[in-house]
Design a protein around this motif. Structure first.
Motif, PDB file in Angstrom:
ATOM      1  N   PHE A 142       0.828  -1.210   0.000  1.00 19.90           N
ATOM      2  CA  PHE A 142       0.000   0.000   0.000  1.00 19.90           C
ATOM      3  C   PHE A 142       0.863   1.261   0.000  1.00 19.90           C
ATOM      4  O   PHE A 142       0.523   2.262  -0.623  1.00 19.90           O
ATOM      5  CB  PHE A 142      -0.967   0.012   1.184  1.00 19.90           C
ATOM      6  CG  PHE A 142      -2.141  -0.890   1.003  1.00 19.90           C
ATOM      7  CD1 PHE A 142      -2.999  -0.739  -0.072  1.00 19.90           C
ATOM      8  CD2 PHE A 142      -2.396  -1.906   1.914  1.00 19.90           C
ATOM      9  CE1 PHE A 142      -4.082  -1.568  -0.244  1.00 19.90           C
ATOM     10  CE2 PHE A 142      -3.483  -2.746   1.742  1.00 19.90           C
ATOM     11  CZ  PHE A 142      -4.333  -2.579   0.664  1.00 19.90           C
ATOM     12  N   HIS A 143       1.976   1.228   0.731  1.00 17.76           N
ATOM     13  CA  HIS A 143       2.878   2.379   0.737  1.00 17.76           C
ATOM     14  C   HIS A 143       3.378   2.658  -0.681  1.00 17.76           C
ATOM     15  O   HIS A 143       3.400   3.810  -1.129  1.00 17.76           O
ATOM     16  CB  HIS A 143       4.048   2.150   1.688  1.00 17.76           C
ATOM     17  CG  HIS A 143       5.045   3.259   1.677  1.00 17.76           C
ATOM     18  ND1 HIS A 143       4.820   4.477   2.278  1.00 17.76           N
ATOM     19  CD2 HIS A 143       6.281   3.354   1.108  1.00 17.76           C
ATOM     20  CE1 HIS A 143       5.861   5.266   2.086  1.00 17.76           C
ATOM     21  NE2 HIS A 143       6.761   4.603   1.381  1.00 17.76           N
ATOM     22  N   LYS A 144       3.759   1.606  -1.389  1.00 20.75           N
ATOM     23  CA  LYS A 144       4.232   1.768  -2.768  1.00 20.75           C
ATOM     24  C   LYS A 144       3.126   2.345  -3.657  1.00 20.75           C
ATOM     25  O   LYS A 144       3.380   3.210  -4.497  1.00 20.75           O
ATOM     26  CB  LYS A 144       4.718   0.427  -3.317  1.00 20.75           C
ATOM     27  CG  LYS A 144       5.302   0.520  -4.706  1.00 20.75           C
ATOM     28  CD  LYS A 144       5.826  -0.820  -5.175  1.00 20.75           C
ATOM     29  CE  LYS A 144       6.372  -0.696  -6.587  1.00 20.75           C
ATOM     30  NZ  LYS A 144       6.874  -1.967  -7.090  1.00 20.75           N
ATOM     31  N   ALA A 145       1.903   1.881  -3.465  1.00 24.88           N
ATOM     32  CA  ALA A 145       0.777   2.404  -4.254  1.00 24.88           C
ATOM     33  C   ALA A 145       0.567   3.894  -3.983  1.00 24.88           C
ATOM     34  O   ALA A 145       0.328   4.681  -4.913  1.00 24.88           O
ATOM     35  CB  ALA A 145      -0.495   1.617  -3.942  1.00 24.88           C
ATOM     36  N   ILE A 146       0.682   4.292  -2.729  1.00 26.64           N
ATOM     37  CA  ILE A 146       0.537   5.712  -2.377  1.00 26.64           C
ATOM     38  C   ILE A 146       1.666   6.516  -3.012  1.00 26.64           C
ATOM     39  O   ILE A 146       1.439   7.585  -3.592  1.00 26.64           O
ATOM     40  CB  ILE A 146       0.507   5.893  -0.839  1.00 26.64           C
ATOM     41  CG1 ILE A 146      -0.775   5.269  -0.273  1.00 26.64           C
ATOM     42  CG2 ILE A 146       0.618   7.366  -0.469  1.00 26.64           C
ATOM     43  CD1 ILE A 146      -0.765   5.102   1.231  1.00 26.64           C
ATOM     44  N   MET A 147       2.886   5.997  -2.930  1.00 27.96           N
ATOM     45  CA  MET A 147       4.030   6.692  -3.515  1.00 27.96           C
ATOM     46  C   MET A 147       3.878   6.825  -5.034  1.00 27.96           C
ATOM     47  O   MET A 147       4.236   7.854  -5.604  1.00 27.96           O
ATOM     48  CB  MET A 147       5.336   5.966  -3.161  1.00 27.96           C
ATOM     49  CG  MET A 147       5.673   5.998  -1.684  1.00 27.96           C
ATOM     50  SD  MET A 147       5.775   7.659  -0.984  1.00 27.96           S
ATOM     51  CE  MET A 147       7.213   8.257  -1.830  1.00 27.96           C
ATOM     52  N   GLN A 148       3.316   5.816  -5.680  1.00 28.63           N
ATOM     53  CA  GLN A 148       3.089   5.905  -7.128  1.00 28.63           C
ATOM     54  C   GLN A 148       2.077   6.997  -7.455  1.00 28.63           C
ATOM     55  O   GLN A 148       2.193   7.664  -8.475  1.00 28.63           O
ATOM     56  CB  GLN A 148       2.625   4.556  -7.683  1.00 28.63           C
ATOM     57  CG  GLN A 148       3.743   3.552  -7.773  1.00 28.63           C
ATOM     58  CD  GLN A 148       3.271   2.179  -8.226  1.00 28.63           C
ATOM     59  OE1 GLN A 148       2.086   1.850  -8.143  1.00 28.63           O
ATOM     60  NE2 GLN A 148       4.203   1.368  -8.683  1.00 28.63           N
ATOM     61  N   GLY A 149       1.099   7.184  -6.585  1.00 22.34           N
ATOM     62  CA  GLY A 149       0.124   8.247  -6.796  1.00 22.34           C
ATOM     63  C   GLY A 149       0.749   9.636  -6.714  1.00 22.34           C
ATOM     64  O   GLY A 149       0.266  10.582  -7.336  1.00 22.34           O
ATOM     65  N   ILE A 154       5.831  14.933  -6.437  1.00 22.15           N
ATOM     66  CA  ILE A 154       6.845  15.243  -5.432  1.00 22.15           C
ATOM     67  C   ILE A 154       8.198  14.708  -5.899  1.00 22.15           C
ATOM     68  O   ILE A 154       8.260  13.756  -6.677  1.00 22.15           O
ATOM     69  CB  ILE A 154       6.487  14.655  -4.044  1.00 22.15           C
ATOM     70  CG1 ILE A 154       6.410  13.129  -4.090  1.00 22.15           C
ATOM     71  CG2 ILE A 154       5.193  15.245  -3.522  1.00 22.15           C
ATOM     72  CD1 ILE A 154       6.184  12.463  -2.747  1.00 22.15           C
ATOM     73  N   PRO A 155       9.291  15.285  -5.424  1.00 25.52           N
ATOM     74  CA  PRO A 155      10.618  14.749  -5.760  1.00 25.52           C
ATOM     75  C   PRO A 155      10.756  13.306  -5.257  1.00 25.52           C
ATOM     76  O   PRO A 155      10.175  12.928  -4.236  1.00 25.52           O
ATOM     77  CB  PRO A 155      11.585  15.679  -5.027  1.00 25.52           C
ATOM     78  CG  PRO A 155      10.812  16.931  -4.791  1.00 25.52           C
ATOM     79  CD  PRO A 155       9.372  16.512  -4.642  1.00 25.52           C
ATOM     80  N   ALA A 156      11.538  12.517  -5.962  1.00 23.17           N
ATOM     81  CA  ALA A 156      11.712  11.097  -5.612  1.00 23.17           C
ATOM     82  C   ALA A 156      12.320  10.906  -4.227  1.00 23.17           C
ATOM     83  O   ALA A 156      12.160   9.844  -3.621  1.00 23.17           O
ATOM     84  CB  ALA A 156      12.574  10.403  -6.656  1.00 23.17           C
ATOM     85  N   THR A 157      12.977  11.911  -3.699  1.00 23.19           N
ATOM     86  CA  THR A 157      13.637  11.789  -2.393  1.00 23.19           C
ATOM     87  C   THR A 157      12.730  12.186  -1.235  1.00 23.19           C
ATOM     88  O   THR A 157      13.173  12.195  -0.087  1.00 23.19           O
ATOM     89  CB  THR A 157      14.896  12.676  -2.359  1.00 23.19           C
ATOM     90  OG1 THR A 157      14.506  14.024  -2.629  1.00 23.19           O
ATOM     91  CG2 THR A 157      15.927  12.199  -3.376  1.00 23.19           C
ATOM     92  N   THR A 158      11.482  12.528  -1.516  1.00 17.48           N
ATOM     93  CA  THR A 158      10.567  12.937  -0.453  1.00 17.48           C
ATOM     94  C   THR A 158       9.407  11.968  -0.322  1.00 17.48           C
ATOM     95  O   THR A 158       9.165  11.148  -1.210  1.00 17.48           O
ATOM     96  CB  THR A 158      10.024  14.361  -0.692  1.00 17.48           C
ATOM     97  OG1 THR A 158       9.275  14.372  -1.909  1.00 17.48           O
ATOM     98  CG2 THR A 158      11.153  15.366  -0.774  1.00 17.48           C
TER      99      THR A 158
END
Length: 175
Positions: A142-149, A154-158
């Motif tokens: 789920f964290h990965k899914a949120i990050m993909q959204g 946002i910058p990849a480092t945040t």
């Protein structure tokens, strides 16, 4: 009822007049484990773990008042409120202007809560909470899914903040 225990021994139990609700007081938790007590005296790690667990329990129960004291000083005192006010009370006023509401209801799951605005993403974001039926959980999926959204926002480092609640009917899905 007031109960007193020392170590693993029951000392006493007596009726007590108190406001409605439950109150727990823990003092000198490792009094009989000198090596553990020495480590605790030099570090705030245990205090951080307790505060984090407190946030988890208080966040998924916004309709209940909670107070946490450390060394007889208030750490948190959050009154019963709505979810957004509870998040602000536990995380801080700075998060209030950056919350975006999430609310969707499907035949399988109801998802609600808040995510942070892209502009509020941070390099080391600890304000990431997910709950299923009132229980905290971490899910790399789920964290990965949120990050993909958020990936183009946002910058990849945040990382963004999120406070998401999943209500699943156990009769419809194996939880």
């Amino acid at each position: 009822i007031k109960m007193v225990m020392e170590g693993s021994r029951f000392i006493s139990q007596e009726p007590a007049v108190a406001p409605v609700g439950s109150q727990f007081t823990v003092r000198n938790l490792f009094f009989n484990v000198p090596a553990r007590r020495r480590v605790l005296d030099k570090s705030t790690t245990e205090h951080r773990h307790i505060a984090e667990e407190f946030r988890r329990v208080a966040m998924c129960n916004p309709d209940i008042s909670f107070a946490l004291y450390g060394d007889d000083a208030p750490v948190f005192n959050v009154p019963a409120s709505n979810l957004k006010q509870r998040i602000v009370g536990l995380i801080g006023k700075s998060v209030a202007a950056n919350l975006l509401e999430v609310n969707t209801d499907t035949t399988i799951v109801k998802i609600y809560g808040y995510t942070g605005r892209p502009a509020s993403a941070r390099q080391n974001n600890r304000d990431q909470y997910m709950f299923v039926n009132g229980r905290f959980f971490k899910s790399p999926y789920f964290h990965k899914a949120i990050m993909q959204g958020y990936e183009k926002l946002i910058p990849a480092t945040t990382q963004p903040s999120y406070f998401l609640f999943f209500e699943v009917d156990p009769d419809k899905v194996d939880v």
